[in-house]
Scaffold this motif. Sequence first.
Motif, PDB file in Angstrom:
ATOM      1  N   THR A  54       0.861  -1.179   0.000  1.00 26.86           N
ATOM      2  CA  THR A  54       0.000   0.000   0.000  1.00 26.86           C
ATOM      3  C   THR A  54       0.893   1.222   0.000  1.00 26.86           C
ATOM      4  O   THR A  54       1.610   1.460   0.965  1.00 26.86           O
ATOM      5  CB  THR A  54      -0.897   0.027   1.253  1.00 26.86           C
ATOM      6  N   PRO A  82       2.048   4.985   0.421  1.00 30.54           N
ATOM      7  CA  PRO A  82       1.581   6.122   1.213  1.00 30.54           C
ATOM      8  C   PRO A  82       0.821   7.096   0.325  1.00 30.54           C
ATOM      9  O   PRO A  82       1.128   7.240  -0.859  1.00 30.54           O
ATOM     10  CB  PRO A  82       2.881   6.756   1.726  1.00 30.54           C
ATOM     11  N   PHE A 142       6.408  -6.383  16.505  1.00 31.92           N
ATOM     12  CA  PHE A 142       5.702  -5.498  15.566  1.00 31.92           C
ATOM     13  C   PHE A 142       4.725  -4.593  16.299  1.00 31.92           C
ATOM     14  O   PHE A 142       4.557  -3.418  15.946  1.00 31.92           O
ATOM     15  CB  PHE A 142       4.988  -6.313  14.479  1.00 31.92           C
ATOM     16  N   PHE A 202       6.798  -1.926  17.809  1.00 31.94           N
ATOM     17  CA  PHE A 202       7.281  -1.041  16.732  1.00 31.94           C
ATOM     18  C   PHE A 202       6.202  -0.016  16.342  1.00 31.94           C
ATOM     19  O   PHE A 202       6.489   1.179  16.160  1.00 31.94           O
ATOM     20  CB  PHE A 202       7.690  -1.904  15.545  1.00 31.94           C
ATOM     21  N   GLY A 208       6.245   4.171  16.960  1.00 32.83           N
ATOM     22  CA  GLY A 208       5.934   5.170  15.942  1.00 32.83           C
ATOM     23  C   GLY A 208       4.906   6.186  16.429  1.00 32.83           C
ATOM     24  O   GLY A 208       5.036   7.386  16.169  1.00 32.83           O
ATOM     25  N   GLU A 216       6.743   8.469  18.844  1.00 34.20           N
ATOM     26  CA  GLU A 216       7.671   9.369  18.133  1.00 34.20           C
ATOM     27  C   GLU A 216       6.903  10.448  17.379  1.00 34.20           C
ATOM     28  O   GLU A 216       7.331  11.607  17.327  1.00 34.20           O
ATOM     29  CB  GLU A 216       8.551   8.562  17.166  1.00 34.20           C
ATOM     30  N   LEU A 240       7.809  -1.300   4.053  1.00 32.69           N
ATOM     31  CA  LEU A 240       8.573  -0.286   4.781  1.00 32.69           C
ATOM     32  C   LEU A 240       9.551   0.443   3.860  1.00 32.69           C
ATOM     33  O   LEU A 240       9.835   1.628   4.055  1.00 32.69           O
ATOM     34  CB  LEU A 240       9.293  -0.915   5.977  1.00 32.69           C
ATOM     35  N   HIS A 251       7.682   3.087   2.194  1.00 34.16           N
ATOM     36  CA  HIS A 251       7.480   4.155   3.179  1.00 34.16           C
ATOM     37  C   HIS A 251       8.710   5.073   3.229  1.00 34.16           C
ATOM     38  O   HIS A 251       8.588   6.302   3.170  1.00 34.16           O
ATOM     39  CB  HIS A 251       7.234   3.499   4.541  1.00 34.16           C
ATOM     40  N   TRP A 282      11.771   5.904  11.586  1.00 31.49           N
ATOM     41  CA  TRP A 282      10.939   4.830  12.120  1.00 31.49           C
ATOM     42  C   TRP A 282      10.929   3.642  11.169  1.00 31.49           C
ATOM     43  O   TRP A 282      11.145   2.493  11.580  1.00 31.49           O
ATOM     44  CB  TRP A 282       9.518   5.373  12.347  1.00 31.49           C
ATOM     45  N   ALA A 283      10.690   3.895   9.885  1.00 31.93           N
ATOM     46  CA  ALA A 283      10.598   2.796   8.917  1.00 31.93           C
ATOM     47  C   ALA A 283      11.952   2.101   8.729  1.00 31.93           C
ATOM     48  O   ALA A 283      12.010   0.874   8.549  1.00 31.93           O
ATOM     49  CB  ALA A 283      10.060   3.321   7.585  1.00 31.93           C
ATOM     50  N   ARG A 307      14.195   1.697  11.033  1.00 31.82           N
ATOM     51  CA  ARG A 307      14.325   0.816  12.196  1.00 31.82           C
ATOM     52  C   ARG A 307      13.474  -0.434  11.995  1.00 31.82           C
ATOM     53  O   ARG A 307      13.860  -1.532  12.386  1.00 31.82           O
ATOM     54  CB  ARG A 307      13.912   1.553  13.464  1.00 31.82           C
ATOM     55  N   GLY A 308      12.308  -0.260  11.369  1.00 32.29           N
ATOM     56  CA  GLY A 308      11.449  -1.411  11.073  1.00 32.29           C
ATOM     57  C   GLY A 308      12.121  -2.386  10.118  1.00 32.29           C
ATOM     58  O   GLY A 308      11.982  -3.606  10.274  1.00 32.29           O
TER      59      GLY A 308
END
Lengths: 197, 197
Positions: A72, A74, A147, A150, A154, A157, B100, B103, B165-166, B168-169
Amino acid sequence: MTGYDLLQFFDVSIAFIWHAPHTNIYPELRRMEGEGLLESEELPRGQRGVKRLYRLTDLGFEELHRHASRLTLPTRERDPYRLRAAYLEWSDPVAARAQLQAHVDHFEHWRDAWATELGHIRARDSSLLVKRLARTDAKDHDAIVAFRAFAYEGLVEHASMEINWAKRGLKLIDTLAAAGWAGPPSMRPDADAPAGA
Amino acid sequence: MTGYDLLQFFDVSIAFIWHAPHTNIYPELRRMEGEGLLESEELPRGQRGVKRLYRLTDLGFEELHRHASRLTLPTRERDPYRLRAAYLEWSDPVAARAQLQAHVDHFEHWRDAWATELGHIRARDSSLLVKRLARTDAKDHDAIVAFRAFAYEGLVEHASMEINWAKRGLKLIDTLAAAGWAGPPSMRPDADAPAGA
């Protein structure tokens, strides 16, 4: 779970990430059952009542996997906070301060709530997570917990970013007000006006 | 401006904050004129054509002030990125990485675009801002520029948060995959199942 169980979890847990009105839950369960994603059975409730217990079907699990795996992209930006900030000179110092203070208050409240829930996720005692882990093989627990943590990192943050940004905006308003900004700018109505207007 | 002028600015500037399809612009201008917020006049365009030039009325300026000053509380959370992340174990390492990475790519692209525009705003040579400042008293320029810059700083900070963030994911996925995570968790179908199911 029953629809009522889901409502409880929506209030205390899922709504941290996705707010949904209560009135959506029951119609959505019936729709998903109609599509074969859920199955249900009636169970007695108290002396005379009944309740309907839902569970995912194999088709439901497949759709969950498919949905979680689908790429998906953004979406293009539609940022209501930055839109307002970009034209805040059309406001005035009192209203602009109220707006940014509400922003700080909102995200401080949620940052604390998200940080608390993140602690429960890491400790593996968050109520919905406990229920979930009880139904899953132990070898999968680390990924499930990691997850979820995580995602909540986010949220925290993002809230911290919003708080720092809005607090800087409050200082900016003080600086501009001290330099004379008092409200909407004075347009020069004749500049570039339509001919004959 | 004409509707066509507005389209140009939407493509290069306003869309940084608020994406809107082109098809919205002309009907919205007509609606606002019908409400008395805009007035327009026809001007010649080329040899035979006409174009319609719009400007805000006094009522339009009042509404802009009222809208910018109205306290708007932040909405309850509906965060599609964190929702997906919270249940990423239903995906698999390949799909989760692709998600990710998309992202990261999206927000790196926009962070650069927003940072570039922020530079133009601070230098006061952003095209829409130049047009705006030309029509406004010099005493108001600092506030106009400062709020526009403040908004773009927020966009850049938000993008940076999303990228960190992404990334780190992505590392988390590597760690979990190395530890054996390969896809959707194995549910224990009999645990807590409806009686008789």
